[in-house]
Design an enzyme around this catalytic site. Structure first.
Site, mmCIF file in Angstrom:
data_model
loop_
_atom_site.group_PDB
_atom_site.id
_atom_site.type_symbol
_atom_site.label_atom_id
_atom_site.label_comp_id
_atom_site.label_asym_id
_atom_site.label_seq_id
_atom_site.Cartn_x
_atom_site.Cartn_y
_atom_site.Cartn_z
ATOM 1 N N GLY A 55 65.583 -16.998 48.587
ATOM 2 C CA GLY A 55 65.660 -15.874 47.665
ATOM 3 C C GLY A 55 65.076 -16.247 46.327
ATOM 4 O O GLY A 55 64.188 -17.106 46.226
ATOM 5 N N LYS A 60 76.306 -24.319 30.101
ATOM 6 C CA LYS A 60 75.705 -23.138 30.715
ATOM 7 C C LYS A 60 76.777 -22.116 31.080
ATOM 8 O O LYS A 60 76.577 -20.907 30.898
ATOM 9 C CB LYS A 60 74.902 -23.508 31.968
ATOM 10 N N GLU A 116 79.465 -12.049 40.956
ATOM 11 C CA GLU A 116 80.214 -13.305 40.926
ATOM 12 C C GLU A 116 81.335 -13.244 39.888
ATOM 13 O O GLU A 116 81.534 -14.183 39.113
ATOM 14 C CB GLU A 116 79.268 -14.463 40.620
#
Length: 310
Positions: free
Chosen positions: A9, A186, A269
């Site tokens: 992907g 992050k 998510e």
């Protein structure tokens, strides 16, 4: 170095495709539909750093996976982790290095419990990419960085070998002696960006251009940052200043991929990026009302999506 990339992907296809473009031994573990697409059209990347076409990428289906690989790069969504593990587990030998590029931190324990901590590296990537209407990989920004390292810190011969593998490929690769801190930094940034843009249904520039918008987004960032500090991973001040500048840039079109998922009715998510960070806040007895609001918003979206049958 024999490398298995789980999925082709946006993330796995981009970084795996760039490695294949550089002549590395790369195999993509894919589902039948994606295997057919790649066989018919090749793996195609459109990027500000130059387009690429891998005419005949090596692919394999889970049921035909045989032999062990030196490196397994995992670029799936966090909610697909269990299925991904089941598919690539036969390829993981005693000396295989598993490099996950998932968001958040929860996956490290899942992978370590399944394969042993010695086989799992820490990793993260910065890239905005998607599959376009032709199922090609569309790279949407200048950033295409990948950072990895030993969870215990420092370096190692296998990290140096992986860095050599990535050297010369068309993306920015970096080995890090403090990869867990990199991952926390992050996570703090992404939770702020995903939480704010999904909640407001708007890019950064629209949020900070609205009354109270700059204060809102900076308060959300400070909530997320305080959780990392409490867990012993205080973001470096240089990184924090960069995040503040990015999150308050007037006119910025920056959004999180989570907002794009919400707008398209896709899975998100929420538990892995926002919910898990909230659990850390609760264990540290930190109040995070804005982060909690962002999570409630996403869980309401998931509930509506479930009822709508999408």
């Amino acid at each position: 170095m024999k490398t298995l990339v789980v999925g082709a992907g946006a993330v796995g296809g981009y970084f795996g495709g760039r490695l294949a473009q550089a002549g590395r031994d790369v195999t993509f573990l894919v589902r039948p539909r994606r295997a057919a697409e790649l066989a018919a059209s090749g793996l195609r990347i459109h990027s500000p750093h130059g387009d690429a076409v891998i005419e005949r990428p090596q692919t394999v289906l889970a049921e035909r996976l045989a032999g062990k690989f030196d490196l397994i790069i995992l670029g799936s969504k966090a909610y697909d982790l269990d299925g991904a593990i089941a598919s690539f587990a036969p390829a993981a030998g005693p000396d295989t290095a598993i490099l996950p590029l998932l968001n958040g931190m929860r996956h490290l324990k899942t992978l370590s419990d399944r394969f042993g901590p010695a086989r799992v590296l820490g990793g993260l990537c910065f890239i905005a990419a998607t599959l376009d209407q032709n199922r090609d990989i569309a790279h949407l920004s200048e950033q295409h960085g990948l950072t990895f390292g030993e969870i215990a810190g420092g370096s190692s011969p296998r990290v140096e070998t992986i860095f050599d593998l990535m050297r010369g490929a068309v993306f920015s690769a970096q080995s890090s002696p403090s990869v867990l801190l990199d991952m926390w930094e992050k996570w703090v940034f992404l939770a702020t960006l995903a939480g704010s843009t999904s909640l407001m249904r708007a890019p950064v520039g629209r949020i900070v251009g609205a009354p109270g918008g700059t204060d809102f987004i900076l308060r959300l960032f400070e909530e997320c940052r305080s959780i990392a500090v409490a867990e012993g991973y205080a973001p470096r001040e240089e990184q924090s200043e960069w995040v503040r500048a990015v999150l308050t840039k007037p006119g910025s079109s920056l959004t999180a991929s989570m907002l794009r998922d919400v707008e398209s009715g896709a899975k998100v998510e929420a538990d892995h990026i926002i919910g898990d960070l909230l659990q850390h806040a609760q264990s540290q007895r930190i109040q995070a009302p804005l982060l909690s609001l962002a999570f409630t918003n996403l869980k309401a979206y998931e509930s509506r999506r479930s009822i709508d049958g999408t």
